[in-house]
Enzyme design. Structure first.
Site: not given
Length: 411
Positions: A18, A129
């Site tokens: 990612d 998050d």
């Protein structure tokens, strides 16, 4: 500032799929100078390879930050949280949640040092998050620009990320390759630090599907744990563990050692469906071996050193405190206020707790303290000279007075 005017951005960079894609995307989409920050939080994986990956993607050596922040993480974040006995929704020990404010803090510090005008993270637009990171950023620097690629790009699946990485020559870790070397989606999204490891996504998205045993990376199954129990003693001072088996250790070393005990005895696995801050329910599996042991031990030492009403009030405050951490409000004035109240109760929370570890269980078998409020003379079932049992009658009648009056009115 318009996001397109960003000149320099600090990226929370793990070196994984990612954030490697994000690094390249920031370079292309924003034409910005990227600074990478890799946090060593005791996740159990080498962090130095992130440096080589960043260099390979054109990041200047002086723009690569790899920091070992394990001691700060445990001392200033994990331990304060455990003084509160914090648990979210009755089960989750907040292992991912508590790491985010420290990462945010370090990113802002690096941004200030390097003159960056933006920060970036790899959290998706569906999760908690993103909130935790950005509340941290803005709480520490309200003028910082935040770039959240998952809310901007169309790479909204692991397959698209893998395709992008392949097209742009980004190195793909072996865990994202099949046996023939082709890009493949890994079965879980995982996050780890010294406190825990989490597993989410794909095969876990069905809350009725039991995870396979091979998923669990940190612990043996309770069935395969040793057939013989093991005893340990944890020493406490000011509400924090300071020793194991009479050997004083640093905060990170204590947690690391407790993880080893927990892993050996199959302690700390949970499988839960939790309520995310953004609104949906999500299924997650967690291993928090050392934290599970610490929670049990801390409550045991508090049981003999805390005043009853202080202990009960503290328990009433805990769900609010845990919710603040889960939702990302570590740097909020309300969390700091609660922390001050919690810490005020801990000055006499010291002594030793003896534990028995056996097949997934943490069993308290002893607790002692020079600050103990336990009085054997008062609590004994044998004859004593300090307690007049006849006093209890008046105590009971006074507490029952409102029932007596209400009952008389019903006649």
């Amino acid at each position: 500032m318009s996001k397109k005017d960003v000149k320099k951005v600090v990226l929370a960079y793990s070196g994984g799929l990612d954030t490697s894609v994000i690094l390249k995307w920031l370079q292309d989409e924003y034409n910005a100078e990227v600074i990478t920050f890799t946090a060593d939080l005791g996740q159990g994986e080498e962090v130095e390879p992130a440096r080589e990956k960043a260099l390979a993607m054109g990041i200047k050596p002086e723009n690569i930050f790899i920091l070992d922040i394990q001691e700060e993480f445990v001392k200033d974040y994990v331990f304060p949280m455990f003084r509160a006995n914090a648990i979210y929704e009755g089960e989750y020990l907040l292992g991912t949640s508590i790491a985010r404010p420290l990462i945010s803090k370090k990113q802002i510090e690096i941004a200030n040092k390097m003159g960056a005008d933006a920060v970036s993270h790899g959290a998706t637009g569906k999760g908690n998050d993103q909130v935790r990171f950005e509340l941290g950023y803005l709480g520490l620097n309200p003028d910082i620009t935040v770039i959240a690629p998952w809310r901007e790009w169309d790479l909204n699946s692991r397959e698209k990320l893998l395709s992008y990485a392949s097209e742009h020559g980004i190195t793909i870790d072996k865990k994202h390759l099949d046996e023939d070397g082709n890009p493949a989606v890994s079965p879980y999204s995982m996050d780890a630090n010294l406190l825990h490891i989490s597993y989410e996504g794909l095969s876990l998205e069905n809350p009725n599907a039991e995870p396979e045993e091979s998923m669990w990376l940190w612990s043996v199954s309770p069935e395969n744990a040793p057939d013989k129990a093991e005893y340990i003693t944890i020493g406490y001072k000011n509400g924090d563990p300071i020793s194991i088996n009479d050997k004083e250790m640093s905060p990170a070393t204590i947690l690391r050692t407790l993880n080893e005990y927990g892993n050996k005895h199959g302690i700390g696995r949970i499988d839960i469906v939790e309520n995310r801050y953004v609104g949906m329910k999500a299924r997650g599996c967690y291993e928090t071996p050392g934290g599970t042991i610490m929670l049990k031990a801390h409550r045991a030492i508090e049981s003999i050193t805390l005043d009853r009403e202080a202990a009960h009030l503290k328990d009433e405050m805990m769900p609010k405190y845990a919710k603040l951490i889960y939702q990302g409000y570590w740097f909020s004035p309300e969390r700091e206020m609660l922390q001050a109240a919690i810490d005020a109760t801990q000055k006499d929370v010291e002594g030793n707790v003896r534990l028995k570890l056996y097949k997934g269980n943490v069993i308290v078998v002893g607790r002692e303290s020079t600050k103990s409020l336990f009085s054997e003379a008062h609590s004994t079932f044998e004859e004593d000279e300090v307690y007049n049992q006849k006093d209890a009658e008046g105590f009971i009648r006074l507490n029952a007075l409102r029932f007596i009056i209400a009952g008389q009115n019903k006649k």
